[in-house]
Structures are given as C-alpha cells and as structure tokens.
Design an enzyme around this catalytic site. Structure first.
Site, PDB file in Angstrom:
ATOM      1  N   HIS A  29      -6.999  -5.564   2.143  1.00  0.00           N
ATOM      2  CA  HIS A  29      -5.864  -5.019   2.885  1.00  0.00           C
ATOM      3  C   HIS A  29      -5.332  -6.128   3.792  1.00  0.00           C
ATOM      4  CE1 HIS A  29      -6.849  -0.616   2.291  1.00  0.00           C
ATOM      5  NE2 HIS A  29      -8.055  -1.117   2.119  1.00  0.00           N
ATOM      6  N   HIS A  77     -10.301  -5.227  -3.292  1.00  0.00           N
ATOM      7  CA  HIS A  77      -8.968  -5.393  -2.709  1.00  0.00           C
ATOM      8  C   HIS A  77      -9.085  -5.794  -1.260  1.00  0.00           C
ATOM      9  CE1 HIS A  77     -10.148  -1.136  -2.470  1.00  0.00           C
ATOM     10  NE2 HIS A  77      -9.496  -1.069  -1.312  1.00  0.00           N
ATOM     11  N   ASP A  94       0.846  -1.194   0.000  1.00  0.00           N
ATOM     12  CA  ASP A  94       0.000   0.000   0.000  1.00  0.00           C
ATOM     13  C   ASP A  94       0.886   1.251   0.000  1.00  0.00           C
ATOM     14  OD1 ASP A  94      -3.223   0.492   0.938  1.00  0.00           O
ATOM     15  OD2 ASP A  94      -1.847   2.199   1.086  1.00  0.00           O
ATOM     16  N   ILE A  95       0.480   2.264  -0.758  1.00  0.00           N
ATOM     17  CA  ILE A  95       1.277   3.485  -0.881  1.00  0.00           C
ATOM     18  C   ILE A  95       1.256   4.310   0.415  1.00  0.00           C
ATOM     19  CG2 ILE A  95      -0.502   5.089  -1.719  1.00  0.00           C
ATOM     20  CD1 ILE A  95       1.493   5.873  -3.969  1.00  0.00           C
ATOM     21  N   ASN A 114     -12.997  -3.021   2.449  1.00  0.00           N
ATOM     22  CA  ASN A 114     -14.032  -1.999   2.614  1.00  0.00           C
ATOM     23  C   ASN A 114     -14.979  -2.043   1.422  1.00  0.00           C
ATOM     24  OD1 ASN A 114     -12.813  -1.003   5.020  1.00  0.00           O
ATOM     25  ND2 ASN A 114     -11.326   0.138   3.788  1.00  0.00           N
ATOM     26  N   GLY A 174     -15.422   3.241   3.898  1.00  0.00           N
ATOM     27  CA  GLY A 174     -14.062   3.702   3.647  1.00  0.00           C
ATOM     28  C   GLY A 174     -13.456   3.233   2.341  1.00  0.00           C
ATOM     29  N   GLN A 175     -14.279   2.680   1.443  1.00  0.00           N
ATOM     30  CA  GLN A 175     -13.717   2.242   0.150  1.00  0.00           C
ATOM     31  C   GLN A 175     -13.458   3.461  -0.734  1.00  0.00           C
ATOM     32  OE1 GLN A 175     -16.146  -0.417  -2.265  1.00  0.00           O
ATOM     33  NE2 GLN A 175     -14.406  -0.951  -3.567  1.00  0.00           N
ATOM     34  N   SER A 176     -12.185   3.626  -1.134  1.00  0.00           N
ATOM     35  CA  SER A 176     -11.839   4.762  -2.003  1.00  0.00           C
ATOM     36  C   SER A 176     -11.494   4.309  -3.414  1.00  0.00           C
ATOM     37  CB  SER A 176     -10.667   5.551  -1.405  1.00  0.00           C
ATOM     38  OG  SER A 176      -9.537   4.730  -1.255  1.00  0.00           O
TER      39      SER A 176
HETATM   40  P1  5GP Z   1      -9.698   1.629   0.274  1.00  0.00           P
HETATM   41  O1  5GP Z   1      -9.657   3.022   0.823  1.00  0.00           O
HETATM   42  O2  5GP Z   1     -10.460   1.584  -1.033  1.00  0.00           O
HETATM   43  O3  5GP Z   1     -10.148   0.567   1.231  1.00  0.00           O
HETATM   44  O4  5GP Z   1      -8.194   1.226  -0.038  1.00  0.00           O
HETATM   45  C1  5GP Z   1      -7.484   1.765  -1.108  1.00  0.00           C
HETATM   46  C2  5GP Z   1      -6.045   1.700  -0.741  1.00  0.00           C
HETATM   47  O5  5GP Z   1      -5.280   1.927  -1.897  1.00  0.00           O
HETATM   48  C3  5GP Z   1      -5.608   2.742   0.292  1.00  0.00           C
HETATM   49  O6  5GP Z   1      -5.072   2.095   1.429  1.00  0.00           O
HETATM   50  C4  5GP Z   1      -4.577   3.578  -0.451  1.00  0.00           C
HETATM   51  O7  5GP Z   1      -3.498   3.980   0.358  1.00  0.00           O
HETATM   52  C5  5GP Z   1      -4.139   2.649  -1.559  1.00  0.00           C
HETATM   53  N1  5GP Z   1      -3.694   3.335  -2.762  1.00  0.00           N
HETATM   54  C6  5GP Z   1      -4.306   4.386  -3.374  1.00  0.00           C
HETATM   55  N2  5GP Z   1      -3.620   4.743  -4.482  1.00  0.00           N
HETATM   56  C7  5GP Z   1      -2.545   3.908  -4.548  1.00  0.00           C
HETATM   57  C8  5GP Z   1      -1.460   3.797  -5.478  1.00  0.00           C
HETATM   58  O8  5GP Z   1      -1.345   4.526  -6.457  1.00  0.00           O
HETATM   59  N3  5GP Z   1      -0.538   2.824  -5.221  1.00  0.00           N
HETATM   60  C9  5GP Z   1      -0.641   1.991  -4.135  1.00  0.00           C
HETATM   61  N4  5GP Z   1       0.332   1.074  -3.981  1.00  0.00           N
HETATM   62  N5  5GP Z   1      -1.656   2.060  -3.254  1.00  0.00           N
HETATM   63  C10 5GP Z   1      -2.602   3.015  -3.460  1.00  0.00           C
END
Ligand code: 5GP
Ligand code: ZN
Length: 112
Positions: free
Chosen positions: A100, A98, A30-31, A85, A91-93
């Site tokens: 985590h 995916h 994760d970034i 999420n 909290g899904q962005s």
């Molecule tokens: P969500 O918020 O949908 O549950 O998780 C999305 C995840 O993707 C977040 O933890 C966020 O840090 C990660 N993420 C977003 N953009 C990037 C990216 O460009 N590269 C990587 N490696 N992770 C990303």
C-alpha cells in the site's frame, strides 16, 4: 494463480485504475482509498506475502520498492507511508503480495 483477485487484475479479467505497469509489476489505485492518495504496487508473479520472499524472488520485491520510489517522485509525493500486511491478524485480506502507498493526510503512529 487461478483464484487470486490480484492475478485477475493483472490479467485484465477484473478492471482496475492503472497507474503504472512493466514486465515485473503493476500499480493501481486502491478501490477503497484510506488517504487522498492510496495505490497498490504488486509483483506480476504470484507471491502470497512478504513471508514468501527469499533469495529466489527478492529481486522482484526490490524492483517493486524501486517503482514505488519512482512513482512517488513522479506524483510529487514528498511524504508517504508504505505498508504491507502479512497474515489475517495484521489485516491482510488479499493473499497476493502488495504494498500500500498512502499519502496526502497526517498519519498516526503506531498504526492501528
Ligand atoms: P490488504 O487488506 O490485503 O492489506 O489490502 C487489500 C487491498 O485491496 C485493500 O485496501 C482493498 O481495498 C483492495 N482491494 C480489494 N479488492 C479490490 C479490487 O477489486 N480492486 C482494487 N483496485 N482494490 C481492491
Ligand atoms: Zn495472485
């Protein structure tokens, strides 16, 4: 899917720190890590979230979980948390399924 960040990562159009890859899934760090170990495991096919899983695509979701178990063993992780999420309020962005995988620190329950 054309406009999906994680589909672009799978295609290599956006760089990522790869941990594992096979014909069905891709694992990368994760970034913005929320624990000492924080990686994501995603199916290569575009599925928006767990809410889109049905009998036609559940095998790939099961495979992703199996890969998580194998990676955790290889990395010597004895205790870890797997989170997916679903939807904005949870909290899904990124709307590409995916999981985590977080490890290396004490976790609280319930999650925030
Ligand atoms: P969500 O918020 O949908 O549950 O998780 C999305 C995840 O993707 C977040 O933890 C966020 O840090 C990660 N993420 C977003 N953009 C990037 C990216 O460009 N590269 C990587 N490696 N992770 C990303
Ligand atoms: Zn996608």
């Amino acid at each position: 899917m054309n406009d999906c960040l994680f589909c672009k990562i799978i295609a290599g159009e956006i760089p990522s720190s790869k941990l594992y890859e096979d014909n069905l899934c891709y694992a990368f760090n994760d970034i913005a890590p929320q624990a000492p170990t924080h990686f994501l495991v995603i199916p290569k096919t575009h599925i928006a979230s767990i809410s889109e899983i049905d009998d036609s695509n559940s095998a790939v979701a099961g495979h992703v979980l199996s890969v998580i178990a194998q990676l955790a063993k290889e990395l010597g992780m004895e205790s870890y948390r797997v989170v997916s999420n679903i939807g904005e309020q949870a909290g899904q962005s990124v709307r590409h399924l995916h999981f985590h995988v977080l490890s290396g620190r004490d976790m609280t329950w319930p999650p925030g």
